[in-house]
Design an enzyme around this catalytic site. Structure first.
Site, PDB file in Angstrom:
ATOM      1  N   ARG A 237       0.864  -1.194   0.000  1.00 26.28           N
ATOM      2  CA  ARG A 237       0.000   0.000   0.000  1.00 26.28           C
ATOM      3  C   ARG A 237       0.896   1.237   0.000  1.00 26.28           C
ATOM      4  O   ARG A 237       1.894   1.294   0.722  1.00 26.28           O
ATOM      5  CB  ARG A 237      -0.897   0.035   1.251  1.00 26.28           C
ATOM      6  CG  ARG A 237      -2.074  -0.935   1.224  1.00 26.28           C
ATOM      7  CD  ARG A 237      -3.169  -0.521   0.227  1.00 26.28           C
ATOM      8  NE  ARG A 237      -4.304  -1.436   0.224  1.00 26.28           N
ATOM      9  CZ  ARG A 237      -4.441  -2.490  -0.573  1.00 26.28           C
ATOM     10  NH1 ARG A 237      -3.512  -2.770  -1.465  1.00 26.28           N
ATOM     11  NH2 ARG A 237      -5.525  -3.246  -0.513  1.00 26.28           N
ATOM     12  N   GLU A 266      -3.244   7.673  -4.794  1.00 22.27           N
ATOM     13  CA  GLU A 266      -3.535   7.017  -6.075  1.00 22.27           C
ATOM     14  C   GLU A 266      -4.784   7.660  -6.641  1.00 22.27           C
ATOM     15  O   GLU A 266      -5.729   7.892  -5.888  1.00 22.27           O
ATOM     16  CB  GLU A 266      -3.773   5.512  -5.863  1.00 22.27           C
ATOM     17  CG  GLU A 266      -2.499   4.784  -5.514  1.00 22.27           C
ATOM     18  CD  GLU A 266      -2.664   3.285  -5.324  1.00 22.27           C
ATOM     19  OE1 GLU A 266      -3.752   2.758  -5.630  1.00 22.27           O
ATOM     20  OE2 GLU A 266      -1.717   2.638  -4.872  1.00 22.27           O
ATOM     21  N   HIS A 285      -0.954   0.186  -9.806  1.00 20.44           N
ATOM     22  CA  HIS A 285      -1.653  -0.770  -8.931  1.00 20.44           C
ATOM     23  C   HIS A 285      -2.245  -1.944  -9.730  1.00 20.44           C
ATOM     24  O   HIS A 285      -3.465  -2.137  -9.747  1.00 20.44           O
ATOM     25  CB  HIS A 285      -2.759  -0.040  -8.137  1.00 20.44           C
ATOM     26  CG  HIS A 285      -3.090  -0.719  -6.843  1.00 20.44           C
ATOM     27  ND1 HIS A 285      -3.403  -0.055  -5.693  1.00 20.44           N
ATOM     28  CD2 HIS A 285      -3.155  -2.046  -6.516  1.00 20.44           C
ATOM     29  CE1 HIS A 285      -3.654  -0.914  -4.722  1.00 20.44           C
ATOM     30  NE2 HIS A 285      -3.507  -2.139  -5.191  1.00 20.44           N
TER      31      HIS A 285
HETATM   32  P1  NAP Z   1      -0.419 -11.682   4.702  1.00 23.32           P
HETATM   33  O1  NAP Z   1      -0.299 -13.097   4.237  1.00 23.32           O
HETATM   34  O2  NAP Z   1      -1.277 -11.378   5.883  1.00 23.32           O
HETATM   35  O3  NAP Z   1       1.068 -11.137   4.963  1.00 23.32           O
HETATM   36  C1  NAP Z   1       1.343  -9.972   5.665  1.00 23.32           C
HETATM   37  C2  NAP Z   1       2.619 -10.183   6.450  1.00 23.32           C
HETATM   38  O4  NAP Z   1       2.955  -8.966   7.107  1.00 23.32           O
HETATM   39  C3  NAP Z   1       2.531 -11.253   7.513  1.00 23.32           C
HETATM   40  O5  NAP Z   1       3.604 -12.114   7.375  1.00 23.32           O
HETATM   41  C4  NAP Z   1       2.590 -10.493   8.838  1.00 23.32           C
HETATM   42  O6  NAP Z   1       3.318 -11.277   9.775  1.00 23.32           O
HETATM   43  C5  NAP Z   1       3.369  -9.235   8.445  1.00 23.32           C
HETATM   44  N1  NAP Z   1       3.014  -8.060   9.253  1.00 23.32           N
HETATM   45  C6  NAP Z   1       1.781  -7.528   9.458  1.00 23.32           C
HETATM   46  N2  NAP Z   1       1.864  -6.458  10.258  1.00 23.32           N
HETATM   47  C7  NAP Z   1       3.181  -6.292  10.564  1.00 23.32           C
HETATM   48  C8  NAP Z   1       3.902  -5.357  11.347  1.00 23.32           C
HETATM   49  N3  NAP Z   1       3.280  -4.370  12.009  1.00 23.32           N
HETATM   50  N4  NAP Z   1       5.245  -5.493  11.416  1.00 23.32           N
HETATM   51  C9  NAP Z   1       5.865  -6.495  10.774  1.00 23.32           C
HETATM   52  N5  NAP Z   1       5.243  -7.422  10.015  1.00 23.32           N
HETATM   53  C10 NAP Z   1       3.911  -7.316   9.914  1.00 23.32           C
HETATM   54  O7  NAP Z   1      -0.960 -10.754   3.543  1.00 23.32           O
HETATM   55  P2  NAP Z   1      -0.764 -10.929   1.945  1.00 23.32           P
HETATM   56  O8  NAP Z   1      -1.867 -11.739   1.398  1.00 23.32           O
HETATM   57  O9  NAP Z   1       0.643 -11.344   1.689  1.00 23.32           O
HETATM   58  O10 NAP Z   1      -1.013  -9.409   1.480  1.00 23.32           O
HETATM   59  C11 NAP Z   1      -0.190  -8.363   1.964  1.00 23.32           C
HETATM   60  C12 NAP Z   1      -0.679  -7.004   1.501  1.00 23.32           C
HETATM   61  O11 NAP Z   1      -0.423  -6.845   0.114  1.00 23.32           O
HETATM   62  C13 NAP Z   1      -2.195  -6.764   1.613  1.00 23.32           C
HETATM   63  O12 NAP Z   1      -2.558  -6.325   2.913  1.00 23.32           O
HETATM   64  C14 NAP Z   1      -2.458  -5.707   0.565  1.00 23.32           C
HETATM   65  O13 NAP Z   1      -2.422  -4.420   1.143  1.00 23.32           O
HETATM   66  C15 NAP Z   1      -1.293  -5.850  -0.399  1.00 23.32           C
HETATM   67  N6  NAP Z   1      -1.728  -6.262  -1.763  1.00 23.32           N
HETATM   68  C16 NAP Z   1      -1.480  -5.443  -2.830  1.00 23.32           C
HETATM   69  C17 NAP Z   1      -1.854  -5.848  -4.103  1.00 23.32           C
HETATM   70  C18 NAP Z   1      -1.596  -4.985  -5.320  1.00 23.32           C
HETATM   71  O14 NAP Z   1      -2.385  -4.996  -6.243  1.00 23.32           O
HETATM   72  N7  NAP Z   1      -0.489  -4.266  -5.383  1.00 23.32           N
HETATM   73  C19 NAP Z   1      -2.489  -7.082  -4.304  1.00 23.32           C
HETATM   74  C20 NAP Z   1      -2.699  -7.888  -3.203  1.00 23.32           C
HETATM   75  C21 NAP Z   1      -2.324  -7.466  -1.927  1.00 23.32           C
HETATM   76  P3  NAP Z   1       3.056 -11.139  11.356  1.00 23.32           P
HETATM   77  O15 NAP Z   1       1.576 -11.305  11.562  1.00 23.32           O
HETATM   78  O16 NAP Z   1       3.890 -12.230  11.956  1.00 23.32           O
HETATM   79  O17 NAP Z   1       3.551  -9.795  11.705  1.00 23.32           O
END
Ligand code: NAP
Length: 325
Positions: A237, A266, A285
């Site tokens: 994000r 954005e 995006h």
């Molecule tokens: P996910 O599986 O929940 O992975 C997020 C990771 O971040 C987890 O490993 C979590 O581990 C870590 N995390 C969360 N809060 C944290 C903090 N405060 N400090 C350190 N680590 C932290 O999510 P995902 O499916 O990979 O998606 C991630 C993000 O990508 C989404 O939330 C979305 O915003 C973005 N996204 C963007 C697009 C795009 O079109 N560009 C598409 C899809 C997703 P812990 O819980 O152990 O901290």
């Protein structure tokens, strides 16, 4: 029962809803609905399939607490006040997993594109600058054996780490709130502090969720601690980095390059200085924008609505506690 869908979505998702016996109203105008318009539309519907940045906040939920369920067509839910949704008894679902490969591909694409100044060099052809060959000008950097630092080694971060290991035998380090045992075992990934992630990464890729803790985390202070040769990638994000600080860090050569699929705000202004920098690649995006992934997201969102409208738990509920009250 009827469902309001805020954008034109893949037919596969709509078909599922219609086959299940629901009426679907699809908003087809190419303009963002205001919150008042969305609330008004929801008053006449039983459920919502929300695509895009619609704010599902206290005000929305208070006025739309009659909704039996809201399915987001995204994995990120930073636009949702989850606590308020639970308080008003509105279950909400997202689409985890189905977009991880496509989004990690975009992070990988940006990493390589930045390392070879690809977007800038491509634009130089159209500007008539493909001229005399100079062997020491506009050089990129190799990725082989370099250190990939993943901030947020979850579903998408893991897919990127696997690609980087397979393609360039990169050394993987990461920072989460808790260790990722699977990554440590299968990729020999090493857990490091946030400070060491900044200091040791050759490529630093951001994959955390946007939360109050991660908002604006990549600022002047963070960029100053990174290697001058680092490539910074953000496909999570835009609000996780401070865009002015990033621009300054690139202009001052505090960091080497940046690849962004997300910006703040954005859409990005077409005249933004980041767009004309040699070591910067920006995409609008497009992380999940493949036909296969968008089909899968629409299907998953539809399946969640079908479940909740048939009085079952949403399989991908982000506030499953609603079902246990
Ligand atoms: P996910 O599986 O929940 O992975 C997020 C990771 O971040 C987890 O490993 C979590 O581990 C870590 N995390 C969360 N809060 C944290 C903090 N405060 N400090 C350190 N680590 C932290 O999510 P995902 O499916 O990979 O998606 C991630 C993000 O990508 C989404 O939330 C979305 O915003 C973005 N996204 C963007 C697009 C795009 O079109 N560009 C598409 C899809 C997703 P812990 O819980 O152990 O901290």
């Amino acid at each position: 029962m009827n469902i309001f869908v805020t954008r034109v979505i893949p037919q596969k998702g709509l078909d599922l809803l219609i086959e299940a016996g629901f009426e679907v109203t699809q908003y087809t105008e190419k303009r963002e609905l205001s919150q008042e318009e969305l609330i008004l539309a929801c008053k006449d519907h039983d459920a919502l399939l929300s695509v895009g940045p619609n704010k599902i906040d206290e005000n929305f939920l208070k006025q739309c607490s009659h909704l039996k369920g809201i399915a987001l067509m995204s994995v990120g839910y930073d636009n949702v006040d989850v606590e308020a949704a639970t308080r008003y008894g509105v279950p909400i679902s997202n689409t985890p997993g189905v977009l991880s490969g496509a989004t990690a591909d975009v992070a990988f694409l940006l990493m390589i594109a930045v390392s070879r100044k690809a977007f800038y060099m491509s634009n130089s052809i159209a500007k008539g600058e493909w001229g005399f060959f100079e062997p020491t000008v506009n050089l990129g950097q190799e990725l082989n054996g370099k250190t990939l630092g993943v901030f947020g080694l979850g579903r998408i971060g893991m897919e990127l780490a696997q690609k980087c290991k397979a393609a360039y035998n990169m050394n993987i380090i990461y920072h989460n709130r808790k260790p990722n045992d699977e990554a440590e075992e299968s990729l020999d990934a090493q857990y490091v502090s946030f400070e060491n992630l900044l200091k040791q990464s050759d490529v630093l890729s951001v994959h955390v969720n946007l939360t109050p803790e991660t908002k604006g985390l990549f600022d002047h202070t963070a960029f100053k601690q990174m290697k001058p040769s680092v490539i910074f990638i953000n496909t999570a994000r835009g609000a996780i980095h401070q865009e002015d600080d990033l621009l300054q860090a690139l202009q001052n050569k505090t960091i080497w390059g940046a690849g962004l699929d997300v910006t703040n705000p954005e859409p990005m202004e077409p005249t933004h200085p980041l767009l004309s920098m040699p070591n910067v690649c920006v995409l609008p995006h497009i992380g999940s924008a493949t036909a296969e992934t968008r089909d899968n997201m629409a299907v998953m969102a539809a399946q969640n609505l079908i479940a909740v409208l048939k009085d079952q738990e949403m399989p991908q509920a982000i506030n499953p506690e609603v079902f246990h009250h």
